[in-house]
Motif scaffolding. Structure first.
Motif, PDB file in Angstrom:
ATOM      1  N   ALA A  37       0.860  -1.220   0.029  1.00 60.66           N
ATOM      2  CA  ALA A  37      -0.012   0.006   0.025  1.00 60.66           C
ATOM      3  C   ALA A  37       1.054   1.377   0.099  1.00 60.66           C
ATOM      4  CB  ALA A  37      -0.910  -0.173   1.234  1.00 60.66           C
ATOM      5  N   ASP A  38       0.639   1.852  -1.117  1.00 65.41           N
ATOM      6  CA  ASP A  38       1.626   3.355  -1.255  1.00 65.41           C
ATOM      7  C   ASP A  38       1.016   4.342  -0.472  1.00 65.41           C
ATOM      8  OD1 ASP A  38      -0.183   3.727  -3.143  1.00 65.41           O
ATOM      9  OD2 ASP A  38       1.622   3.994  -4.794  1.00 65.41           O
ATOM     10  N   GLU A  39      -0.473   4.399  -0.176  1.00 68.81           N
ATOM     11  CA  GLU A  39      -1.254   5.162   0.357  1.00 68.81           C
ATOM     12  C   GLU A  39      -1.836   4.652   1.650  1.00 68.81           C
ATOM     13  OE1 GLU A  39      -3.466   8.244  -1.645  1.00 68.81           O
ATOM     14  OE2 GLU A  39      -3.004   7.490  -3.481  1.00 68.81           O
ATOM     15  N   LEU A  40      -1.499   5.044   2.830  1.00 63.87           N
ATOM     16  CA  LEU A  40      -2.022   4.689   3.971  1.00 63.87           C
ATOM     17  C   LEU A  40      -2.284   5.409   5.242  1.00 63.87           C
ATOM     18  CD1 LEU A  40       0.683   2.888   5.871  1.00 63.87           C
ATOM     19  CD2 LEU A  40       1.114   3.222   3.438  1.00 63.87           C
ATOM     20  N   CYS A  41      -3.173   5.001   6.237  1.00 63.15           N
ATOM     21  CA  CYS A  41      -3.222   5.602   7.385  1.00 63.15           C
ATOM     22  C   CYS A  41      -2.110   5.600   8.253  1.00 63.15           C
ATOM     23  CB  CYS A  41      -4.512   5.299   7.976  1.00 63.15           C
ATOM     24  SG  CYS A  41      -6.121   5.690   6.933  1.00 63.15           S
ATOM     25  N   GLN A  42      -1.766   6.747   9.019  1.00 68.09           N
ATOM     26  CA  GLN A  42      -0.815   6.538   9.933  1.00 68.09           C
ATOM     27  C   GLN A  42      -1.201   5.428  10.987  1.00 68.09           C
ATOM     28  OE1 GLN A  42      -1.284  10.038  12.358  1.00 68.09           O
ATOM     29  NE2 GLN A  42       0.133   9.540  13.727  1.00 68.09           N
ATOM     30  N   GLY A  43       0.011   4.716  11.478  1.00 68.61           N
ATOM     31  CA  GLY A  43      -0.088   3.438  12.159  1.00 68.61           C
ATOM     32  C   GLY A  43      -0.529   2.269  11.461  1.00 68.61           C
ATOM     33  N   THR A  44      -0.710   2.130  10.031  1.00 70.43           N
ATOM     34  CA  THR A  44      -1.017   1.057   9.585  1.00 70.43           C
ATOM     35  C   THR A  44       0.347   0.295   8.752  1.00 70.43           C
ATOM     36  OG1 THR A  44      -3.279   1.904   8.923  1.00 70.43           O
ATOM     37  CG2 THR A  44      -2.487  -0.107   7.669  1.00 70.43           C
ATOM     38  N   ALA A  45       0.513  -0.881   8.942  1.00 71.99           N
ATOM     39  CA  ALA A  45       1.535  -1.342   8.375  1.00 71.99           C
ATOM     40  C   ALA A  45       1.641  -1.796   7.058  1.00 71.99           C
ATOM     41  CB  ALA A  45       1.858  -2.845   8.979  1.00 71.99           C
ATOM     42  N   THR A  46       2.787  -1.613   6.160  1.00 68.62           N
ATOM     43  CA  THR A  46       2.671  -1.876   4.721  1.00 68.62           C
ATOM     44  C   THR A  46       3.888  -2.917   4.540  1.00 68.62           C
ATOM     45  OG1 THR A  46       2.588  -0.746   2.335  1.00 68.62           O
ATOM     46  CG2 THR A  46       4.184   0.328   3.934  1.00 68.62           C
ATOM     47  N   ASN A  55      12.314  -8.718   2.664  1.00 66.98           N
ATOM     48  CA  ASN A  55      10.704  -7.941   2.370  1.00 66.98           C
ATOM     49  C   ASN A  55      10.197  -7.750   3.926  1.00 66.98           C
ATOM     50  OD1 ASN A  55      10.620  -9.004  -0.358  1.00 66.98           O
ATOM     51  ND2 ASN A  55      10.402 -11.164   0.535  1.00 66.98           N
ATOM     52  N   PRO A  56      10.586  -6.368   4.147  1.00 67.89           N
ATOM     53  CA  PRO A  56      10.356  -5.817   5.481  1.00 67.89           C
ATOM     54  C   PRO A  56       8.925  -5.233   5.502  1.00 67.89           C
ATOM     55  CG  PRO A  56      11.750  -4.019   4.286  1.00 67.89           C
ATOM     56  CD  PRO A  56      11.564  -5.442   3.592  1.00 67.89           C
ATOM     57  N   SER A  57       8.359  -5.100   6.792  1.00 63.50           N
ATOM     58  CA  SER A  57       7.172  -4.321   6.997  1.00 63.50           C
ATOM     59  C   SER A  57       7.466  -3.090   7.488  1.00 63.50           C
ATOM     60  CB  SER A  57       6.158  -5.348   7.853  1.00 63.50           C
ATOM     61  OG  SER A  57       5.034  -4.630   8.136  1.00 63.50           O
ATOM     62  N   LYS A  58       6.745  -2.225   7.454  1.00 66.39           N
ATOM     63  CA  LYS A  58       6.974  -0.775   8.038  1.00 66.39           C
ATOM     64  C   LYS A  58       5.511  -0.166   8.422  1.00 66.39           C
ATOM     65  CE  LYS A  58       8.912   3.117   9.062  1.00 66.39           C
ATOM     66  NZ  LYS A  58       9.697   3.236  10.126  1.00 66.39           N
ATOM     67  N   THR A  59       5.729   0.364   9.628  1.00 68.19           N
ATOM     68  CA  THR A  59       4.661   1.149  10.214  1.00 68.19           C
ATOM     69  C   THR A  59       5.086   2.606  10.548  1.00 68.19           C
ATOM     70  OG1 THR A  59       3.537  -0.853  11.254  1.00 68.19           O
ATOM     71  CG2 THR A  59       2.959   1.535  12.006  1.00 68.19           C
ATOM     72  N   TYR A  60       4.526   3.579   9.731  1.00 66.24           N
ATOM     73  CA  TYR A  60       4.846   5.036  10.009  1.00 66.24           C
ATOM     74  C   TYR A  60       4.147   5.517  11.026  1.00 66.24           C
ATOM     75  CZ  TYR A  60       7.373   4.864   5.501  1.00 66.24           C
ATOM     76  OH  TYR A  60       8.335   4.588   4.434  1.00 66.24           O
ATOM     77  N   LYS A  61       4.917   6.239  11.900  1.00 67.69           N
ATOM     78  CA  LYS A  61       4.247   6.995  13.214  1.00 67.69           C
ATOM     79  C   LYS A  61       3.539   8.062  12.872  1.00 67.69           C
ATOM     80  CE  LYS A  61       7.341   4.145  16.319  1.00 67.69           C
ATOM     81  NZ  LYS A  61       8.224   3.862  17.325  1.00 67.69           N
ATOM     82  N   LEU A  62       4.131   8.983  11.981  1.00 68.01           N
ATOM     83  CA  LEU A  62       3.520  10.217  11.877  1.00 68.01           C
ATOM     84  C   LEU A  62       3.199  10.284  10.113  1.00 68.01           C
ATOM     85  CD1 LEU A  62       6.602  12.213  13.312  1.00 68.01           C
ATOM     86  CD2 LEU A  62       4.207  11.934  14.066  1.00 68.01           C
ATOM     87  N   PRO A  63       2.354  11.262   9.952  1.00 68.20           N
ATOM     88  CA  PRO A  63       1.659  11.352   8.679  1.00 68.20           C
ATOM     89  C   PRO A  63       2.779  12.028   7.862  1.00 68.20           C
ATOM     90  CG  PRO A  63       0.798  12.979   9.991  1.00 68.20           C
ATOM     91  CD  PRO A  63       1.342  11.923  11.020  1.00 68.20           C
ATOM     92  N   GLY A  64       2.632  11.959   6.442  1.00 71.25           N
ATOM     93  CA  GLY A  64       3.721  12.844   5.671  1.00 71.25           C
ATOM     94  C   GLY A  64       3.872  11.913   4.298  1.00 71.25           C
TER      95      GLY A  64
END
Length: 189
Positions: free
Chosen positions: A8-17, A47-56
């Protein structure tokens, strides 16, 4: 050739991609992956998973090395992370029947759409802090929606205090009038 896909290249903050390596090595296989996620964090799993903590908007960079040590040009893609609404519908309300109360809801942004359900008895069900004339018990649910349909919900409970009405006459004489001592609304307490 370095290449990767994003779940997912567009996602909500706190959601893993999940980032999936699609790199190709003509002389063998890849042996090393170096991911840079654009927020200062890195990873070396394939193949990592990442959860962004801040919007941007984040530029993700992948650098790979094949089995014989060749390093092709790095490849990058952009990930857009939208604000995840955080709301609190406010404290539960206990009020006398007929009292006008304003909800004390809070949210982490004013750029959200708000909907209260049920909304028929509120002065405006589409604002963060509507008012209510307390007539009945109920549970009110607040839903906040932001960009990219990022959503949060919370609820509050309204409890009505109705006046206790004790009769001033009690005549248990069998005539059907005031034969029993009934205190109206006592069961509510």
């Amino acid at each position: 050739e370095a290449s990767f896909g994003i779940s997912a290249d567009e996602l909500c903050q706190g959601t893993a991609t999940v980032f999936t390596d699609n790199s190709i090595a003509s002389n063998g296989s890849m042996s090393n992956w170096q991911w840079s996620f654009g927020d200062g964090s890195t990873e070396s799993n394939r193949n990592p998973s990442k959860t962004y903590k801040l919007p941007g908007t984040y530029t993700v960079l992948l650098t790979v090395t094949d089995a014989v040590g060749c390093v092709p040009a790095p490849v990058s893609q952009t990930v857009q992370v939208y604000l995840q609404p955080v709301i609190d519908a406010g404290p539960d309300i206990i009020a006398k029947e007929g009292t006008v109360m304003q909800f004390k809801a809070t949210a982490n942004s004013t750029n959200l759409q708000f909907v209260w359900t049920p909304g028929q008895v509120l002065n405006n069900p589409n604002i963060l802090q509507p008012s209510l004339t307390v007539m009945n018990d109920g549970i009110y649910t607040l839903t906040a929606t932001g960009e990219h349909n990022c959503t949060a919900t919370d609820e509050l409970k309204v409890i009505v205090q109705r006046p206790v009405e004790a009769p001033n006459v009690f005549s248990p004489n069998g005539d059907g009038i005031n034969d029993t001592w009934m205190i109206k609304n006592l069961v509510l307490y």
